[in-house]
Design an enzyme around this catalytic site. Structure first.
Site, PDB file in Angstrom:
ATOM      1  N   LYS A  64      13.219 -16.644  59.764  1.00 48.41           N
ATOM      2  CA  LYS A  64      12.947 -15.685  58.687  1.00 48.41           C
ATOM      3  C   LYS A  64      11.448 -15.464  58.606  1.00 48.41           C
ATOM      4  O   LYS A  64      10.664 -16.353  58.940  1.00 48.41           O
ATOM      5  CB  LYS A  64      13.454 -16.240  57.352  1.00 48.41           C
ATOM      6  N   SER A 112      23.630  -6.988  63.854  1.00 51.92           N
ATOM      7  CA  SER A 112      22.341  -7.136  64.543  1.00 51.92           C
ATOM      8  C   SER A 112      22.558  -7.721  65.940  1.00 51.92           C
ATOM      9  O   SER A 112      21.921  -7.310  66.916  1.00 51.92           O
ATOM     10  CB  SER A 112      21.412  -8.062  63.756  1.00 51.92           C
TER      11      SER A 112
END
Ligand code: NAI
Ligand code: AKG
Length: 406
Positions: free
Chosen positions: A96, A340
């Site tokens: 992240k 994704s």
């Protein structure tokens, strides 16, 4: 993240060495990003990227532009990505990123310079086989396009697979914009089925009206569920007769992505939305909005977590006591990373799928993951959140053992 991880690790009987390897991130990068503002001054922004784990594959996870981003938050979000990818069998690890900034107060040019500066600083971290970013709060297709362009310039060739959530013309996948909300809808339906609630008789309140919240609301409405409340940072909006979600989306889009001034519903607060008497509550904005203080007043029978970490650890026990079923974030919002992954596959194939194919495969992935977690919750006699952690940690720990190397 850690308190749930500890409970699941104990139930699984995870050995201490594996526990130690899984609890901490493998890489944490902190950067300072000088950016020339429109007024000629230079602002310096703090940027982060954390790769929590890469046993299952390259790091994967979004980039958040928000004022309250810090290293601790990005570490938790990166770990959630590890467990999320494992829950849906996507062959990626967890990562992240974030930049401490307020994107709503920045011009398009400033945002572009910031995104390019962040990409330059992370050029050796990112890579289609190393770490693949995507959108999260405060970022979207445009930021992903700038990131791809900057990375491609640095490497000297067009590199579509370095990032997902791109615009379609740059190698994005059909269905990615809707994917997270679609996964919320699919897992919500699966949960309603277990609870024997007919969607046509159900009501829902959705917190957050960005990518995840607005599309979740629209797709839940398409299943016959009456959306009685929606919200964004401007406040919450309630109409017992149901909100026309497409109309609210059009209003927000025409109003700089804000529901401020929305007339076809009464005004309530974001806190009041959480405790409405509805069947389904979808928190799809921020973390830690369901707390031990307000959990006692929650009336929904089902919570489907569109956001990452919307329920604090000490609220879980109260919700369990009240018999409220939770589809946890690492399952409920995993539709985004699933598509994704499909985008990354299409970039590698150089061959692009129809929307129907993307949706069919993503729906199947989400239904199978839901059922696997549900069965684990029965087998281990735990709630759906701990069951999801058990499923995920088991997969990552078994992979670590196969890899060996110690
Ligand atoms: N975009 C994606 O594909 C995925 C996003 N998520 C998670 O979903 C959540 C929302 O992300 P996005 O929809 O992408 O972000 P976004 O930036 O598109 O939308 C965020 C929404 O939250 C609202 N908001 C901000 N502060 C608020 C507050 N104090 N009270 C109420 N609403 C507030 C904003 O007004 C906006 O409507 C985040 O937790 C994110 O990590 C999870 C999986 C994938
Ligand atoms: O699409 C992705 O790669 C990750 C999206 C994300 O950041 C998340 O699921 O929290």
């Amino acid at each position: 993240m850690m308190s749930r991880f500890d409970v699941a690790a104990k139930i699984l009987g995870l050995d201490e060495d594996t526990y130690n390897m899984l609890k901490s991130p493998v890489k944490q990068v902190l950067v300072n990003l000088p950016v020339t503002m429109d007024n000629g001054r230079i602002n310096v922004y703090e940027g982060f990227r954390v790769i929590h784990n890469n046993y299952m594959g390259p790091g994967k996870g979004g980039i958040r532009f928000a004022m309250d981003v810090d290293l601790d938050e990005v570490k938790a979000l990166a770990a959630w990505m590890t467990w999320k990818c494992a829950v849906v069998n996507v062959p990626f690890g967890g990562a992240k990123g974030g930049v401490k900034c307020d994107p709503r107060k920045m011009s398009k040019g400033e945002l572009e310079r910031l995104t390019r500066a962040y990409t330059q600083a992370m050029a050796d971290v990112f890579g289609p086989e190393k770490d693949i970013p995507a959108p999260d709060m405060g970022t979207g297709q445009q930021e992903m396009a700038w990131l791809m362009d900057e990375f491609s310039r640095i490497k000297g060739f067009t590199n579509a697979g370095v990032v997902t959530g791109k615009p379609l013309v740059l190698g994005g996948s059909k269905g990615r914009v809707e994917a997270t909300g679609r996964g919320v809808m699919v897992t919500c339906r699966a949960a309603l089925n277990k609870l024997k609630i007919n969607p046509a008789n159900a009501t829902a309140a959705v917190q957050g009206f960005g990518n995840v919240g607005s599309i979740s609301a629209k797709l839940l409405e398409s299943q016959g569920i009456k959306i009685v409340a929606i919200s964004d940072i401007s406040g919450a909006y309630y109409n017992a007769n149901g909100i026309n979600v497409s109309e609210a989306i059009a209003y927000s889009q025409a109003n700089k992505n804000s529901l401020e001034g929305y007339k076809n519903a009464g005004r309530i607060t974001n806190d009041e939305l959480l405790t409405l008497d509805v069947d389904v509550l979808v928190p799809a904005a921020l973390q830690d909005v369901i707390t031990k203080e307000n959990a006692v007043n929650i009336k929904a029978k089902l919570i489907v977590e569109g956001a990452n970490g919307p329920t604090s650890a000490n609220a879980d026990a109260i919700l369990k006591e009240k018999g409220i079923m939770i589809v946890p974030d690492i399952l409920a919002n995993a539709g985004g990373v699933t598509v994704s992954y499909f985008e990354w596959v299409q970039n590698h194939q150089g061959y692009y799928w129809t929307e129907e194919r993307v949706n069919r495969r993503a729906d199947r992935t989400m239904k199978e993951a839901f059922e696997q977690v549900y069965q684990a919750s029965i087998k281990f006699n735990v709630d759906m959140r701990i069951a999801a952690y058990i499923v995920a940690i088991d997969k990552v720990a078994s992979t670590r053992k196969l890899l060996g190397g110690f």
